[in-house]
Motif scaffolding. Structure first.
Motif, short mmCIF file in Angstrom:
data_model
loop_
_atom_site.label_atom_id
_atom_site.label_comp_id
_atom_site.label_asym_id
_atom_site.label_seq_id
_atom_site.Cartn_x
_atom_site.Cartn_y
_atom_site.Cartn_z
N SER A 252 3.25 14.90 -5.29
CA SER A 252 3.01 14.53 -3.89
C SER A 252 4.29 14.40 -3.08
O SER A 252 4.24 14.25 -1.86
CB SER A 252 2.24 13.20 -3.83
OG SER A 252 3.03 12.14 -4.33
N ARG A 253 5.45 14.49 -3.75
CA ARG A 253 6.72 14.35 -3.05
C ARG A 253 7.15 15.67 -2.43
O ARG A 253 7.03 16.75 -3.04
CB ARG A 253 7.82 13.89 -4.03
CG ARG A 253 7.63 12.52 -4.65
CD ARG A 253 8.05 11.41 -3.71
NE ARG A 253 9.42 11.51 -3.26
CZ ARG A 253 10.47 11.05 -3.96
NH1 ARG A 253 10.29 10.49 -5.15
NH2 ARG A 253 11.69 11.14 -3.47
N GLY A 254 7.69 15.60 -1.22
CA GLY A 254 8.22 16.80 -0.58
C GLY A 254 9.36 17.41 -1.38
O GLY A 254 9.52 18.63 -1.42
N GLY A 255 10.15 16.56 -2.03
CA GLY A 255 11.25 17.06 -2.84
C GLY A 255 10.77 17.90 -4.00
O GLY A 255 11.39 18.91 -4.35
N THR A 256 9.64 17.50 -4.60
CA THR A 256 9.07 18.29 -5.70
C THR A 256 8.60 19.64 -5.20
O THR A 256 8.87 20.68 -5.81
CB THR A 256 7.90 17.53 -6.34
OG1 THR A 256 8.36 16.27 -6.83
CG2 THR A 256 7.30 18.33 -7.49
N ARG A 257 7.90 19.64 -4.07
CA ARG A 257 7.40 20.91 -3.54
C ARG A 257 8.55 21.84 -3.17
O ARG A 257 8.47 23.05 -3.35
CB ARG A 257 6.50 20.64 -2.33
CG ARG A 257 5.20 19.92 -2.69
CD ARG A 257 4.22 19.92 -1.53
NE ARG A 257 4.69 19.10 -0.42
CZ ARG A 257 4.45 17.79 -0.30
NH1 ARG A 257 3.75 17.17 -1.24
NH2 ARG A 257 4.89 17.12 0.74
#
Length: 221
Positions: A11-16
């Motif tokens: 759910s993190r933008g950093g992961t995406r």
């Protein structure tokens, strides 16, 4: 050698942002290896099971510190969700001929061909059968035999076949990279423990910096 497992927060933008580019994941992984050397082999792979988890696996010569990656793409407010690192040498040292293991690999199945001018081109295998045969052809050098099924076919399942495109920034000017990758799962028997140790430590095939080549083993279920 060390084997590290870390859950990323989908759910993190950093992961995406990381998942959109193997180049970014590679850089984030290397940032967690203390005093990383250019000649030091680090392999990584992203596994995304059906429950939508995002799992990062890393093998490295030294024990990593992924605190920065937790801040970027993990659960920084959940100290119970972090990374686990195991001594990989324990597995490598107990490999023996005749053992049977389940395996998983994300690979970059390609063939190199020379054209009429003498130039060598790297051409991806695109069909599932071609990709399976690419791995089966490497059995001897990897030190394994892929266990046949009741139809005498090697137990190698090819899935998650895709073409990945991203920009590699080795300098101010980026270079577009396109990779054909596939996931391989199945059953193998050890025939040459030393060759298999090398494959587990150094990886299989090309595109190792981009999440390919990391072979993992588990006890058959």
């Amino acid at each position: 050698m060390f084997l590290t497992h870390m859950r990323l927060n989908p759910s993190r933008g950093g992961t995406r942002r990381l998942l959109a580019s193997p180049q970014r994941i590679h850089a984030a992984v290397l940032a967690g290896i203390p005093d990383h050397r250019d000649d030091e082999r680090v392999l990584w792979r992203i596994d995304q099971p059906a429950n939508h988890d995002v799992n990062l696996l890393v093998t490295s010569e030294r024990q990593p510190d992924f605190t920065g990656l937790i801040e970027q793409a993990g659960w920084p407010a959940r100290p119970d969700i972090t990374w686990t690192t195991r001594d990989y040498d324990q597995l490598l040292n107990r490999l023996a001929s005749g053992q049977t293991w389940q395996f998983r690999l994300r690979g970059n199945p390609v063939i190199r061909r020379r054209d009429d001018t003498g130039r060598i081109h790297t051409i991806p295998h695109l069909t599932a059968r071609q990709q399976r045969d690419w791995l089966v052809a490497r059995a001897e050098r990897v030190g394994v035999r892929f266990v046949p099924d009741e139809n005498d076919e090697p137990q190698v399942i090819v899935s998650e076949r895709r073409t990945e495109s991203f920009t590699r920034y080795a300098s101010a000017k980026g270079r577009h990279v396109t990779l054909a990758t596939a996931r391989f799962d199945g059953l193998l028997e050890v025939t040459d423990p030393e060759a298999l140790r090398t494959a587990l430590s150094a990886g299989i095939g090309r595109a190792k910096a981009y999440g390919c080549g990391l072979l993992t083993l588990i006890t058959p279920r």
